[in-house]
Write a protein that holds these residues in place. Structure first.
Motif, PDB file in Angstrom:
ATOM      1  N   VAL A   5       0.861  -1.185   0.000  1.00  0.00           N
ATOM      2  CA  VAL A   5       0.000   0.000   0.000  1.00  0.00           C
ATOM      3  C   VAL A   5       0.900   1.238   0.000  1.00  0.00           C
ATOM      4  CG1 VAL A   5      -1.722   1.309   1.332  1.00  0.00           C
ATOM      5  CG2 VAL A   5      -1.866  -1.195   1.230  1.00  0.00           C
ATOM      6  N   VAL A   6       0.621   2.195  -0.879  1.00  0.00           N
ATOM      7  CA  VAL A   6       1.414   3.433  -0.925  1.00  0.00           C
ATOM      8  C   VAL A   6       0.592   4.572  -0.337  1.00  0.00           C
ATOM      9  CG1 VAL A   6       2.779   4.990  -2.362  1.00  0.00           C
ATOM     10  CG2 VAL A   6       2.377   2.620  -3.115  1.00  0.00           C
ATOM     11  N   GLY A   7       1.078   5.183   0.750  1.00  0.00           N
ATOM     12  CA  GLY A   7       0.396   6.337   1.347  1.00  0.00           C
ATOM     13  C   GLY A   7      -0.051   6.046   2.765  1.00  0.00           C
ATOM     14  N   GLY A   8       0.445   6.859   3.697  1.00  0.00           N
ATOM     15  CA  GLY A   8       0.120   6.660   5.119  1.00  0.00           C
ATOM     16  C   GLY A   8      -0.778   7.749   5.660  1.00  0.00           C
ATOM     17  N   SER A  42      -7.395  18.650   8.328  1.00  0.00           N
ATOM     18  CA  SER A  42      -8.812  18.744   7.965  1.00  0.00           C
ATOM     19  C   SER A  42      -9.543  19.695   8.906  1.00  0.00           C
ATOM     20  CB  SER A  42      -9.452  17.359   8.020  1.00  0.00           C
ATOM     21  OG  SER A  42      -9.778  17.022   9.348  1.00  0.00           O
ATOM     22  N   THR A  43     -10.832  19.862   8.669  1.00  0.00           N
ATOM     23  CA  THR A  43     -11.665  20.690   9.557  1.00  0.00           C
ATOM     24  C   THR A  43     -12.039  19.904  10.813  1.00  0.00           C
ATOM     25  OG1 THR A  43     -12.478  21.757   7.539  1.00  0.00           O
ATOM     26  CG2 THR A  43     -13.697  22.235   9.511  1.00  0.00           C
ATOM     27  N   LYS A  44     -11.612  18.663  10.898  1.00  0.00           N
ATOM     28  CA  LYS A  44     -11.794  17.793  12.075  1.00  0.00           C
ATOM     29  C   LYS A  44     -13.256  17.384  12.263  1.00  0.00           C
ATOM     30  CE  LYS A  44      -7.697  19.735  13.030  1.00  0.00           C
ATOM     31  NZ  LYS A  44      -6.509  19.242  12.353  1.00  0.00           N
ATOM     32  N   ALA A 200      -2.037   7.424  -2.541  1.00  0.00           N
ATOM     33  CA  ALA A 200      -1.146   8.535  -2.175  1.00  0.00           C
ATOM     34  C   ALA A 200      -1.861   9.879  -2.176  1.00  0.00           C
ATOM     35  CB  ALA A 200       0.069   8.547  -3.096  1.00  0.00           C
ATOM     36  N   GLY A 201      -3.167   9.877  -1.988  1.00  0.00           N
ATOM     37  CA  GLY A 201      -3.935  11.119  -1.842  1.00  0.00           C
ATOM     38  C   GLY A 201      -3.747  12.031  -3.043  1.00  0.00           C
ATOM     39  N   PRO A 202      -3.452  13.318  -2.812  1.00  0.00           N
ATOM     40  CA  PRO A 202      -3.317  14.255  -3.941  1.00  0.00           C
ATOM     41  C   PRO A 202      -2.174  13.875  -4.883  1.00  0.00           C
ATOM     42  CG  PRO A 202      -3.340  15.420  -1.815  1.00  0.00           C
ATOM     43  CD  PRO A 202      -3.286  13.955  -1.509  1.00  0.00           C
ATOM     44  N   ARG A 206       0.276  11.624  -9.768  1.00  0.00           N
ATOM     45  CA  ARG A 206       1.685  11.895 -10.097  1.00  0.00           C
ATOM     46  C   ARG A 206       2.518  10.619 -10.008  1.00  0.00           C
ATOM     47  NH1 ARG A 206       5.423  16.566  -7.538  1.00  0.00           N
ATOM     48  NH2 ARG A 206       4.407  17.720  -9.187  1.00  0.00           N
ATOM     49  N   LEU A 207       2.249   9.782  -9.013  1.00  0.00           N
ATOM     50  CA  LEU A 207       3.020   8.542  -8.887  1.00  0.00           C
ATOM     51  C   LEU A 207       2.768   7.641 -10.095  1.00  0.00           C
ATOM     52  CD1 LEU A 207       4.851   6.583  -7.359  1.00  0.00           C
ATOM     53  CD2 LEU A 207       2.863   5.820  -6.045  1.00  0.00           C
ATOM     54  N   ASN A 208       1.521   7.551 -10.514  1.00  0.00           N
ATOM     55  CA  ASN A 208       1.234   6.734 -11.708  1.00  0.00           C
ATOM     56  C   ASN A 208       1.925   7.310 -12.945  1.00  0.00           C
ATOM     57  OD1 ASN A 208      -0.231   4.936 -10.267  1.00  0.00           O
ATOM     58  ND2 ASN A 208      -2.229   5.444 -11.135  1.00  0.00           N
ATOM     59  N   GLY A 336     -12.056  10.988  -2.011  1.00  0.00           N
ATOM     60  CA  GLY A 336     -12.437  10.458  -0.700  1.00  0.00           C
ATOM     61  C   GLY A 336     -12.326  11.475   0.414  1.00  0.00           C
ATOM     62  N   LYS A 337     -13.248  11.380   1.359  1.00  0.00           N
ATOM     63  CA  LYS A 337     -13.234  12.238   2.555  1.00  0.00           C
ATOM     64  C   LYS A 337     -12.602  11.476   3.713  1.00  0.00           C
ATOM     65  CE  LYS A 337     -17.114  13.939   3.911  1.00  0.00           C
ATOM     66  NZ  LYS A 337     -18.513  14.132   4.289  1.00  0.00           N
ATOM     67  N   TRP A 338     -12.281  12.179   4.764  1.00  0.00           N
ATOM     68  CA  TRP A 338     -11.773  11.529   5.985  1.00  0.00           C
ATOM     69  C   TRP A 338     -12.863  10.608   6.545  1.00  0.00           C
ATOM     70  CZ3 TRP A 338     -10.790   9.531  10.529  1.00  0.00           C
ATOM     71  CH2 TRP A 338      -9.546   9.670  11.134  1.00  0.00           C
TER      72      TRP A 338
HETATM   73  C1  FAD Z   1      -8.814  21.808   4.262  1.00  0.00           C
HETATM   74  C2  FAD Z   1      -9.433  20.454   4.303  1.00  0.00           C
HETATM   75  C3  FAD Z   1     -10.457  20.201   5.192  1.00  0.00           C
HETATM   76  C4  FAD Z   1     -11.044  18.947   5.230  1.00  0.00           C
HETATM   77  N1  FAD Z   1     -11.994  18.692   6.170  1.00  0.00           N
HETATM   78  C5  FAD Z   1     -12.563  17.474   6.233  1.00  0.00           C
HETATM   79  C6  FAD Z   1     -13.491  17.174   7.262  1.00  0.00           C
HETATM   80  O1  FAD Z   1     -13.759  17.990   8.149  1.00  0.00           O
HETATM   81  N2  FAD Z   1     -14.058  15.938   7.258  1.00  0.00           N
HETATM   82  C7  FAD Z   1     -13.776  15.006   6.295  1.00  0.00           C
HETATM   83  O2  FAD Z   1     -14.371  13.932   6.325  1.00  0.00           O
HETATM   84  N3  FAD Z   1     -12.852  15.241   5.327  1.00  0.00           N
HETATM   85  C8  FAD Z   1     -12.231  16.444   5.297  1.00  0.00           C
HETATM   86  N4  FAD Z   1     -11.277  16.717   4.351  1.00  0.00           N
HETATM   87  C9  FAD Z   1     -10.899  15.662   3.402  1.00  0.00           C
HETATM   88  C10 FAD Z   1      -9.879  14.699   4.015  1.00  0.00           C
HETATM   89  O3  FAD Z   1      -9.008  15.358   4.895  1.00  0.00           O
HETATM   90  C11 FAD Z   1      -9.069  14.034   2.916  1.00  0.00           C
HETATM   91  O4  FAD Z   1      -9.925  13.576   1.915  1.00  0.00           O
HETATM   92  C12 FAD Z   1      -8.267  12.853   3.451  1.00  0.00           C
HETATM   93  O5  FAD Z   1      -7.521  13.243   4.580  1.00  0.00           O
HETATM   94  C13 FAD Z   1      -7.362  12.319   2.358  1.00  0.00           C
HETATM   95  O6  FAD Z   1      -6.605  11.289   2.911  1.00  0.00           O
HETATM   96  P1  FAD Z   1      -5.553  10.510   2.032  1.00  0.00           P
HETATM   97  O7  FAD Z   1      -5.013   9.414   2.863  1.00  0.00           O
HETATM   98  O8  FAD Z   1      -6.162  10.158   0.725  1.00  0.00           O
HETATM   99  O9  FAD Z   1      -4.438  11.619   1.691  1.00  0.00           O
HETATM  100  P2  FAD Z   1      -3.208  12.125   2.587  1.00  0.00           P
HETATM  101  O10 FAD Z   1      -3.604  12.304   3.998  1.00  0.00           O
HETATM  102  O11 FAD Z   1      -2.624  13.290   1.891  1.00  0.00           O
HETATM  103  O12 FAD Z   1      -2.214  10.911   2.536  1.00  0.00           O
HETATM  104  C14 FAD Z   1      -1.462  10.594   1.389  1.00  0.00           C
HETATM  105  C15 FAD Z   1      -0.102  10.151   1.875  1.00  0.00           C
HETATM  106  O13 FAD Z   1       0.636   9.616   0.799  1.00  0.00           O
HETATM  107  C16 FAD Z   1       1.983   9.957   0.993  1.00  0.00           C
HETATM  108  N5  FAD Z   1       2.674   9.839  -0.279  1.00  0.00           N
HETATM  109  C17 FAD Z   1       2.500  10.604  -1.388  1.00  0.00           C
HETATM  110  N6  FAD Z   1       3.298  10.164  -2.382  1.00  0.00           N
HETATM  111  C18 FAD Z   1       3.983   9.103  -1.892  1.00  0.00           C
HETATM  112  C19 FAD Z   1       4.980   8.236  -2.434  1.00  0.00           C
HETATM  113  N7  FAD Z   1       5.407   8.377  -3.699  1.00  0.00           N
HETATM  114  N8  FAD Z   1       5.487   7.256  -1.653  1.00  0.00           N
HETATM  115  C20 FAD Z   1       5.057   7.101  -0.372  1.00  0.00           C
HETATM  116  N9  FAD Z   1       4.126   7.909   0.196  1.00  0.00           N
HETATM  117  C21 FAD Z   1       3.588   8.888  -0.553  1.00  0.00           C
HETATM  118  C22 FAD Z   1       1.927  11.378   1.532  1.00  0.00           C
HETATM  119  O14 FAD Z   1       3.117  11.715   2.218  1.00  0.00           O
HETATM  120  C23 FAD Z   1       0.728  11.303   2.450  1.00  0.00           C
HETATM  121  O15 FAD Z   1       1.067  11.015   3.788  1.00  0.00           O
HETATM  122  C24 FAD Z   1     -10.631  17.943   4.327  1.00  0.00           C
HETATM  123  C25 FAD Z   1      -9.572  18.203   3.446  1.00  0.00           C
HETATM  124  C26 FAD Z   1      -8.966  19.433   3.458  1.00  0.00           C
HETATM  125  C27 FAD Z   1      -7.800  19.686   2.568  1.00  0.00           C
END
Ligand code: FAD
Length: 354
Positions: A5-8, A42-44, A200-202, A206-208, A336-338
């Motif tokens: 799995v890529v992304g923590g 996030s907004t928690k 890897a979230g946002p 880019r990784l692909n 995806g959302k939190w």
């Molecule tokens: C301002 C804001 C407010 C929000 N508020 C809410 C809320 O109140 N409630 C809610 O439900 N959702 C909320 N969200 C949405 C939610 O926070 C996100 O959708 C969620 O946290 C995304 O999680 P993720 O694991 O996909 O991404 P991330 O948390 O970004 O995790 C991706 C991880 O991948 C790692 N990574 C990237 N590239 C690589 C690589 N090549 N190799 C290894 N690791 C890599 C990064 O370091 C990162 O740790 C909010 C988002 C934002 C921006």
């Protein structure tokens, strides 16, 4: 199966958790530290997202409300119900009856496990409940409920569940390339898995792209910033920014007031931080409703990058849905959302199969 799995962030950790629960072996790679990117900025809120009802996203809101209740029930030390006030001013762009219809639907979608029904409060009742709120032009308002969490600690709670089930969590392990054959490369070594999941979230697209994997879902990274003000608040508020009518929150959080958020498109190489313009925008919006806060009261600012799936030009209307794509042995997760991370993980585990 052995799955890499890529992304923590919360979506990677929830994916690892669901895969382990389904009986797979899991090794997770995070380039920095767990839960230090978007998922702790996030907004928690553990919420359905009242405003997504306006965009007709009933499926997403229902799923989010079910998940909100799951977190509140199972991790009460890190997630709690939060009372929110939605004041109605004479100048509001949404009518009282439109808000009422939205809140009624919100309660229905939460189902029998709802955490409290909404209700109308007169101006007098509202100012007794929230004396800090500007009273001029106030017609009354609604009280409703959502969940609030410590996003960082709750994510680490999930990481603990992963470790308990024997999952391996590697930090400071950047993945340089993935492949449709199930290979994954870090700077030091190359690994072969039965499946690789790019969460890897946002940075997933880019990784692909760096791995010469064409097509698939396109991301639209949108920054959101928050302020933490050095003043306490008794209840949360969902308000309309006077500058552009966007909804924003003022929430009690760990003895301070959390104000946010913004929506600013940005590139992946730009720094992810609250700009002076966003700080001014949030302060101005807050000061429209509350006793003036001066810039010196801003204890902290923080920002995160939403991993949104690219859609139309209006970021405010972009969906918070997630999408899972499989190509050979590579599964890529976008969006995806939190709040819905656990469901996303379960969906990935179903896709991986067994
Ligand atoms: C301002 C804001 C407010 C929000 N508020 C809410 C809320 O109140 N409630 C809610 O439900 N959702 C909320 N969200 C949405 C939610 O926070 C996100 O959708 C969620 O946290 C995304 O999680 P993720 O694991 O996909 O991404 P991330 O948390 O970004 O995790 C991706 C991880 O991948 C790692 N990574 C990237 N590239 C690589 C690589 N090549 N190799 C290894 N690791 C890599 C990064 O370091 C990162 O740790 C909010 C988002 C934002 C921006």
């Amino acid at each position: 199966m052995r799955v890499g799995v890529v992304g923590g962030g919360i979506n990677g950790l929830s994916t690892a958790w669901a895969l382990l629960q389904a009986g797979h072996e899991v090794e997770l790679f995070e380039r920095g530290e767990l839960m230090r990117a978007t998922s702790s900025a996030s907004t928690k809120l553990l919420h359905g997202g009242l405003r997504y009802l306006e965009h007709g996203e009933l499926r997403l809101v229902r799923e989010s409300l079910q998940e909100r209740n799951w977190w509140l029930r199972h991790v009460p030390d890190l997630a709690r119900p939060l009372r929110l006030v939605l004041p109605v001013y004479r100048s509001a762009s949404r009518s009282r009856w439109k808000l009422k219809a939205g809140l009624w639907l919100y309660d229905r979608l939460a189902g029998r496990q709802g955490i409290g029904a909404h209700g109308w409060r007169s101006t007098a009742e509202l100012t007794a409940l929230a004396p800090e709120l500007r009273a001029s032009g106030l017609r009354g308002g609604y009280v409703f409920y959502d969940g609030q969490m410590d996003d960082y600690c709750l994510g680490l709670w999930v990481a603990e569940r992963v470790r308990e089930l024997g999952g391996v969590l590697r930090e400071h392990a950047e993945v340089r390339r993935v492949s449709e054959r199930g290979a994954l490369e870090t700077a030091e070594e190359s690994h072969d898995f039965d499946r690789v999941v790019n969460v890897a979230g946002p940075w997933a697209e880019r990784l692909n792209a760096a791995s010469d994997i064409e097509g698939g879902c396109r991301m639209d990274p949108v920054r959101g910033s928050h302020l933490l003000l050095e003043r306490p608040l008794a209840v949360g508020f969902l308000l309309e920014a006077p500058q552009d009518r966007r909804p924003f929150f003022a929430l009690p959080y760990q003895g301070q007031t959390l104000v946010g958020t913004t929506e600013v498109r940005q590139g992946l190489d730009e720094p992810i931080r609250c700009s002076p313009e966003e700080r001014d925008y949030l302060l101005e919006a807050y000061n429209h409703y509350f006793r003036q806060a001066v810039p010196e009261e801003v204890a902290e600012t923080f920002a995160g990058l939403r991993p949104l799936i690219r859609s139309g030009p209006d970021v405010n209307r972009a969906s918070r849905e997630y999408r899972i794509e499989q190509r050979g042995r590579l599964v890529t997760v976008c969006g995806g959302k939190w709040t819905t991370a656990r469901r996303l993980g379960q969906e990935v585990a179903r896709t991986v199969g067994g």
